[in-house]
Design a protein around this motif. Structure first.
Motif, short mmCIF file in Angstrom:
data_model
loop_
_atom_site.label_atom_id
_atom_site.label_comp_id
_atom_site.label_asym_id
_atom_site.label_seq_id
_atom_site.Cartn_x
_atom_site.Cartn_y
_atom_site.Cartn_z
N MET A 1 -22.39 -58.86 26.47
CA MET A 1 -21.28 -57.85 25.97
C MET A 1 -21.47 -56.38 26.89
N LEU A 2 -20.48 -55.64 26.62
CA LEU A 2 -20.74 -54.56 27.46
C LEU A 2 -21.62 -53.36 26.65
N ASP A 3 -22.19 -52.20 27.31
CA ASP A 3 -23.10 -51.16 26.57
C ASP A 3 -21.90 -50.36 26.07
N ARG A 4 -22.24 -49.78 24.67
CA ARG A 4 -21.13 -49.04 24.13
C ARG A 4 -21.09 -47.75 24.94
N ARG A 5 -22.19 -47.26 25.61
CA ARG A 5 -22.13 -45.79 26.01
C ARG A 5 -21.03 -46.13 27.59
N PHE A 6 -21.33 -47.39 28.20
CA PHE A 6 -20.37 -47.55 29.20
C PHE A 6 -18.85 -47.46 28.77
N ILE A 7 -18.70 -48.38 27.83
CA ILE A 7 -17.27 -48.26 27.17
C ILE A 7 -16.65 -46.99 26.79
N ARG A 8 -17.55 -46.06 26.42
CA ARG A 8 -16.94 -44.75 26.06
C ARG A 8 -16.68 -43.92 27.15
N ASP A 9 -17.63 -44.23 28.29
CA ASP A 9 -17.49 -43.46 29.60
C ASP A 9 -16.72 -43.97 30.64
N ASN A 10 -15.95 -45.26 30.23
CA ASN A 10 -15.39 -45.87 31.26
C ASN A 10 -14.15 -46.60 30.52
N PRO A 11 -13.58 -46.08 29.63
CA PRO A 11 -12.27 -46.69 28.70
C PRO A 11 -11.20 -47.36 29.57
N GLU A 12 -10.98 -46.67 30.61
CA GLU A 12 -9.86 -47.23 31.55
C GLU A 12 -10.24 -48.44 32.21
N ALA A 13 -11.39 -48.51 32.75
CA ALA A 13 -11.99 -49.78 33.39
C ALA A 13 -11.97 -50.93 32.44
N VAL A 14 -12.43 -50.53 31.05
CA VAL A 14 -12.54 -51.71 30.24
C VAL A 14 -11.10 -52.28 29.89
N LYS A 15 -9.98 -51.30 29.67
CA LYS A 15 -8.87 -51.64 29.39
C LYS A 15 -8.07 -52.62 30.51
N ALA A 16 -8.54 -51.94 31.66
CA ALA A 16 -7.91 -52.96 32.92
C ALA A 16 -8.70 -54.19 32.81
N ALA A 17 -9.84 -54.55 32.55
CA ALA A 17 -10.53 -55.65 32.21
C ALA A 17 -9.82 -56.44 31.28
N VAL A 18 -9.56 -56.02 30.13
CA VAL A 18 -9.03 -56.52 29.01
C VAL A 18 -7.60 -57.13 29.46
N ARG A 19 -6.85 -56.22 30.14
CA ARG A 19 -5.39 -56.57 30.64
C ARG A 19 -5.39 -57.74 31.77
N VAL A 20 -6.33 -57.72 32.78
CA VAL A 20 -6.27 -58.69 33.80
C VAL A 20 -6.79 -59.93 33.30
N LYS A 21 -7.98 -59.95 32.33
CA LYS A 21 -8.17 -61.26 31.85
C LYS A 21 -7.63 -61.74 30.71
#
Length: 373
Positions: A1-21
């Motif tokens: 899983m991803l680190d919670r702090r990383f998700i908070r700091d990089n929400p758009e990158a996570v959303k992009a990963a959700v979208r392309v996967k």
């Protein structure tokens, strides 16, 4: 899983990963639950701090003051219980979303919904040419008496097979061929359990996303693993490793069991998509360094290619698309071997990097004393 702090700091990158996967995940809901979790945790910490202070004050108070403190304590104690219950519910919901959160894919991965977007990056050898009609593997096996398909189906249903005679020896020889090479390259050979606990499947990422593909043994609260990777990750779950012991390199061997749910009508002939098979698994735990991870990825891919080249088989290496690589993969390469009877390549090997995605799920850590002093 991803680190919670990383998700908070990089929400758009996570959303992009959700979208392309192609993952069904609401990142905003995850962030909202994370915020609620942190707020409730602060409230819980404050309530517990008050409780400790109350115990000291109560021990020094007179009887009249104790009566007042006791009434206040009962009210606050109920509040503490309510906050703890709320935090448990929020954390359960948050954990369910974190387990579905994908790894950010490599920037060089093709973007696409499935394997149709995969890109060939290397081709080795030449297509074999024959001056006669090529038989497929089922015809060859049955003609030579090397396999039973119809009789095996009587025993185990569809997608079952039984190898016989020289084909059993050939299978053993191929497994030994792979193991011998990996041992010579520095891997430790290991035969792992195929019956595994749910935690092991969660740790590798098979659960919760691929539960329907896994055979369950409910009477024993166990499951049949679809790859040795499940046990290899699980062996070190919850451990703090010594950095000096890294990299850990395994050549795992085990039977593998896959329900092949959702593949009805696909590849039903012969050995192409079966429920049980033997496999050698390359597995490495290395330091949390992107460049080192890339080097080991190349090493794993090179080993697969070496084995195919030794067999003089025509193959291609493909860069897997984001929608084909799976939720936890950072990068994935498939190696597809030429099937003369089909007139096309079919996947025979796969090589993936997951960075810290599995390590966080399985709580595998390491301590580098060299950096601390």
């Amino acid at each position: 899983m991803l680190d919670r702090r990383f998700i908070r700091d990089n929400p758009e990158a996570v959303k992009a990963a959700v979208r392309v996967k192609g993952i069904d995940l609401d990142v905003d809901e995850l962030l909202s639950l994370d915020q609620s979790s942190r707020e409730l945790q602060r409230e819980l910490d404050e309530a517990q701090t008050w409780r400790k202070a109350f115990a000291r004050e109560f021990s020094k108070a007179d009887e009249e003051t104790r009566a007042k403190l006791k009434a206040d304590h009962e009210e606050r104690d109920q509040h503490l219980k309510d906050v703890r219950d709320q935090l448990g519910q929020v954390n359960d919901a948050l954990q369910a979303l974190l387990l579905r959160t994908p790894m950010i894919p490599w920037t060089g991965s093709p973007v696409g919904p499935d394997d149709s977007a995969n890109v060939t990056i290397k081709v080795w050898g030449e297509k074999p040419a024959f001056d006669f009609a090529v038989k497929d593997h089922v015809e060859l096996l049955e003609h030579r008496g090397w396999a039973e398909f119809a009789r095996a189906r009587k025993v185990a249903g569809e997608r079952a097979y039984a190898l016989m005679g020289d084909m059993v020896l050939l299978e053993r020889a191929l497994l030994s061929y792979a193991l011998d090479y990996l041992i010579s390259a520095g891997s430790t050979v290991i035969s792992v359990p195929v019956m595994v606990r749910e935690d092991a499947l969660v740790g590798t990422g098979q659960f919760p996303m691929h539960r329907e593909e896994t055979y369950a043994l409910p009477a024993d609260d166990l499951y049949l693993a679809g790859t040795a990777e499940v046990a290899l990750v699980g062996l070190h779950s919850g451990e703090i490793l010594d950095a000096k012991a890294l990299p850990i390199r395994y050549a795992g061997i085990s039977p593998c069991f896959r329900r092949e749910a959702g593949s009805a009508g696909r590849d039903v002939r012969g050995l192409l998509r079966v429920h049980q098979f033997e496999k050698v698994e390359q597995f490495i735990i290395c330091a949390a360094d992107d460049e080192e991870s890339d080097r080991w990825h190349a090493e794993l891919l090179g080993a697969a290619e070496h084995l195919l080249q030794g067999l003089e088989l025509h193959y291609e290496v493909v860069e897997c698309a984001t929608g084909d690589m799976g939720v936890g993969k950072y990068r994935m390469n498939d190696v597809n071997t030429w099937f003369p009877s089909l007139g096309r390549f079919r996947e025979t090997h796969s090589c993936s990097s997951l960075h810290d995605w599995q390590a966080r799920r399985a709580s595998v850590r390491y301590r580098d004393n060299r950096r601390n002093g």
